[in-house]
Motif scaffolding. Structure first.
Motif, PDB file in Angstrom:
ATOM      1  N   GLY A   8       0.792  -1.221   0.000  1.00  0.00           N
ATOM      2  CA  GLY A   8       0.000   0.000   0.000  1.00  0.00           C
ATOM      3  C   GLY A   8       0.824   1.270   0.000  1.00  0.00           C
ATOM      4  N   ILE A   9       2.043   1.207   0.513  1.00  0.00           N
ATOM      5  CA  ILE A   9       2.917   2.385   0.532  1.00  0.00           C
ATOM      6  C   ILE A   9       3.269   2.846  -0.881  1.00  0.00           C
ATOM      7  CG2 ILE A   9       5.077   1.101   0.687  1.00  0.00           C
ATOM      8  CD1 ILE A   9       4.270   4.351   2.539  1.00  0.00           C
ATOM      9  N   LEU A  10       3.137   1.936  -1.855  1.00  0.00           N
ATOM     10  CA  LEU A  10       3.415   2.319  -3.236  1.00  0.00           C
ATOM     11  C   LEU A  10       2.496   3.435  -3.715  1.00  0.00           C
ATOM     12  CD1 LEU A  10       4.107  -1.064  -5.052  1.00  0.00           C
ATOM     13  CD2 LEU A  10       5.736   0.713  -4.424  1.00  0.00           C
ATOM     14  N   THR A  11       1.333   3.572  -3.104  1.00  0.00           N
ATOM     15  CA  THR A  11       0.415   4.650  -3.465  1.00  0.00           C
ATOM     16  C   THR A  11       1.087   6.001  -3.276  1.00  0.00           C
ATOM     17  OG1 THR A  11      -1.458   3.292  -2.805  1.00  0.00           O
ATOM     18  CG2 THR A  11      -1.834   5.660  -2.972  1.00  0.00           C
ATOM     19  N   VAL A  12       1.715   6.188  -2.140  1.00  0.00           N
ATOM     20  CA  VAL A  12       2.391   7.454  -1.841  1.00  0.00           C
ATOM     21  C   VAL A  12       3.605   7.633  -2.750  1.00  0.00           C
ATOM     22  CG1 VAL A  12       3.623   8.737  -0.053  1.00  0.00           C
ATOM     23  CG2 VAL A  12       1.607   7.394   0.548  1.00  0.00           C
ATOM     24  N   LEU A  13       4.355   6.567  -2.951  1.00  0.00           N
ATOM     25  CA  LEU A  13       5.564   6.666  -3.764  1.00  0.00           C
ATOM     26  C   LEU A  13       5.235   6.939  -5.238  1.00  0.00           C
ATOM     27  CD1 LEU A  13       7.591   3.726  -2.187  1.00  0.00           C
ATOM     28  CD2 LEU A  13       7.762   6.171  -1.688  1.00  0.00           C
ATOM     29  N   ILE A  14       4.205   6.301  -5.755  1.00  0.00           N
ATOM     30  CA  ILE A  14       3.805   6.541  -7.150  1.00  0.00           C
ATOM     31  C   ILE A  14       3.294   7.960  -7.313  1.00  0.00           C
ATOM     32  CG2 ILE A  14       2.112   5.907  -8.917  1.00  0.00           C
ATOM     33  CD1 ILE A  14       2.420   2.996  -7.932  1.00  0.00           C
ATOM     34  N   ALA A  15       2.501   8.430  -6.348  1.00  0.00           N
ATOM     35  CA  ALA A  15       1.990   9.799  -6.423  1.00  0.00           C
ATOM     36  C   ALA A  15       3.133  10.811  -6.409  1.00  0.00           C
ATOM     37  CB  ALA A  15       1.016  10.065  -5.283  1.00  0.00           C
ATOM     38  N   ALA A  16       4.103  10.594  -5.550  1.00  0.00           N
ATOM     39  CA  ALA A  16       5.244  11.508  -5.494  1.00  0.00           C
ATOM     40  C   ALA A  16       6.077  11.431  -6.770  1.00  0.00           C
ATOM     41  CB  ALA A  16       6.117  11.187  -4.280  1.00  0.00           C
ATOM     42  N   ALA A  17       6.257  10.221  -7.291  1.00  0.00           N
ATOM     43  CA  ALA A  17       7.058  10.045  -8.506  1.00  0.00           C
ATOM     44  C   ALA A  17       6.387  10.659  -9.725  1.00  0.00           C
ATOM     45  CB  ALA A  17       7.320   8.562  -8.753  1.00  0.00           C
ATOM     46  N   CYS A  18       5.074  10.821  -9.704  1.00  0.00           N
ATOM     47  CA  CYS A  18       4.377  11.446 -10.834  1.00  0.00           C
ATOM     48  C   CYS A  18       4.205  12.952 -10.646  1.00  0.00           C
ATOM     49  CB  CYS A  18       3.001  10.803 -11.017  1.00  0.00           C
ATOM     50  SG  CYS A  18       3.056   9.114 -11.607  1.00  0.00           S
ATOM     51  N   CYS A  19       3.872  13.384  -9.438  1.00  0.00           N
ATOM     52  CA  CYS A  19       3.536  14.786  -9.205  1.00  0.00           C
ATOM     53  C   CYS A  19       4.750  15.709  -9.190  1.00  0.00           C
ATOM     54  CB  CYS A  19       2.792  14.926  -7.884  1.00  0.00           C
ATOM     55  SG  CYS A  19       1.171  14.200  -7.916  1.00  0.00           S
ATOM     56  N   ILE A  20       5.817  15.281  -8.568  1.00  0.00           N
ATOM     57  CA  ILE A  20       6.986  16.155  -8.434  1.00  0.00           C
ATOM     58  C   ILE A  20       7.597  16.476  -9.794  1.00  0.00           C
ATOM     59  CG2 ILE A  20       9.326  16.326  -7.484  1.00  0.00           C
ATOM     60  CD1 ILE A  20       8.223  14.792  -5.017  1.00  0.00           C
ATOM     61  N   PRO A  21       7.909  15.486 -10.631  1.00  0.00           N
ATOM     62  CA  PRO A  21       8.472  15.841 -11.947  1.00  0.00           C
ATOM     63  C   PRO A  21       7.497  16.627 -12.822  1.00  0.00           C
ATOM     64  CG  PRO A  21       8.860  13.522 -11.489  1.00  0.00           C
ATOM     65  CD  PRO A  21       7.936  14.033 -10.440  1.00  0.00           C
ATOM     66  N   ALA A  22       6.209  16.269 -12.791  1.00  0.00           N
ATOM     67  CA  ALA A  22       5.239  16.985 -13.621  1.00  0.00           C
ATOM     68  C   ALA A  22       5.136  18.443 -13.187  1.00  0.00           C
ATOM     69  CB  ALA A  22       3.880  16.306 -13.550  1.00  0.00           C
ATOM     70  N   GLY A  23       5.105  18.680 -11.894  1.00  0.00           N
ATOM     71  CA  GLY A  23       5.059  20.058 -11.397  1.00  0.00           C
ATOM     72  C   GLY A  23       6.301  20.846 -11.758  1.00  0.00           C
ATOM     73  N   LEU A  24       7.462  20.204 -11.649  1.00  0.00           N
ATOM     74  CA  LEU A  24       8.710  20.892 -11.984  1.00  0.00           C
ATOM     75  C   LEU A  24       8.827  21.192 -13.476  1.00  0.00           C
ATOM     76  CD1 LEU A  24      11.215  19.014  -9.655  1.00  0.00           C
ATOM     77  CD2 LEU A  24      10.315  21.331  -9.388  1.00  0.00           C
ATOM     78  N   ILE A  25       8.366  20.271 -14.301  1.00  0.00           N
ATOM     79  CA  ILE A  25       8.424  20.485 -15.752  1.00  0.00           C
ATOM     80  C   ILE A  25       7.523  21.646 -16.158  1.00  0.00           C
ATOM     81  CG2 ILE A  25       7.771  19.475 -17.978  1.00  0.00           C
ATOM     82  CD1 ILE A  25       8.813  16.787 -16.840  1.00  0.00           C
ATOM     83  N   VAL A  26       6.290  21.656 -15.639  1.00  0.00           N
ATOM     84  CA  VAL A  26       5.379  22.748 -15.982  1.00  0.00           C
ATOM     85  C   VAL A  26       5.893  24.066 -15.417  1.00  0.00           C
ATOM     86  CG1 VAL A  26       3.042  23.637 -15.630  1.00  0.00           C
ATOM     87  CG2 VAL A  26       3.379  21.251 -16.235  1.00  0.00           C
TER      88      VAL A  26
END
Length: 111
Positions: A8-26
């Protein structure tokens, strides 16, 4: 404190792995005031990924009891805060909608 069972911890890790780079790119491409839209996109992507991964991990699997040899169904439980992983995907999608609405209101200076 984060409470999880299984993967279940993968939920947090996947969210962080998707949100941080997407936010930085935009943020680097369009400016800091539009960065939350990148985070919202990352939340959508992670919500979809978590839903399908949760479906896969929480599928019951048939097997045999090791001592008696009888048929049994092994149920997997991968949760985050007692919520099954596949349903956490819907929570992430809801968070994406919330971030998008708040960002639109902020950009349009209605807040």
């Amino acid at each position: 404190m984060i409470i999880w069972r299984g993967w279940g911890i993968l939920t947090v890790l996947i969210a962080a792995a998707c949100c941080i780079p997407a936010g930085l790119i935009v943020e680097s491409a369009l400016g800091s005031e539009l960065a939350p839209f990148g985070v919202a996109f990352g939340l959508v992507a992670s919500g979809i990924a978590v839903f399908f991964l949760g479906q896969r991990l929480n599928t019951p699997r048939p097997g045999f009891h090791p001592q008696t040899g009888e048929r049994v169904v092994f149920r997997n439980r991968h949760t985050l805060f007692f919520v099954p992983m596949q349903y956490c995907g819907f929570v992430l999608l809801g968070a994406a909608v919330l971030v998008t609405v708040m960002s639109l209101l902020s950009v349009l200076s209605l807040i």
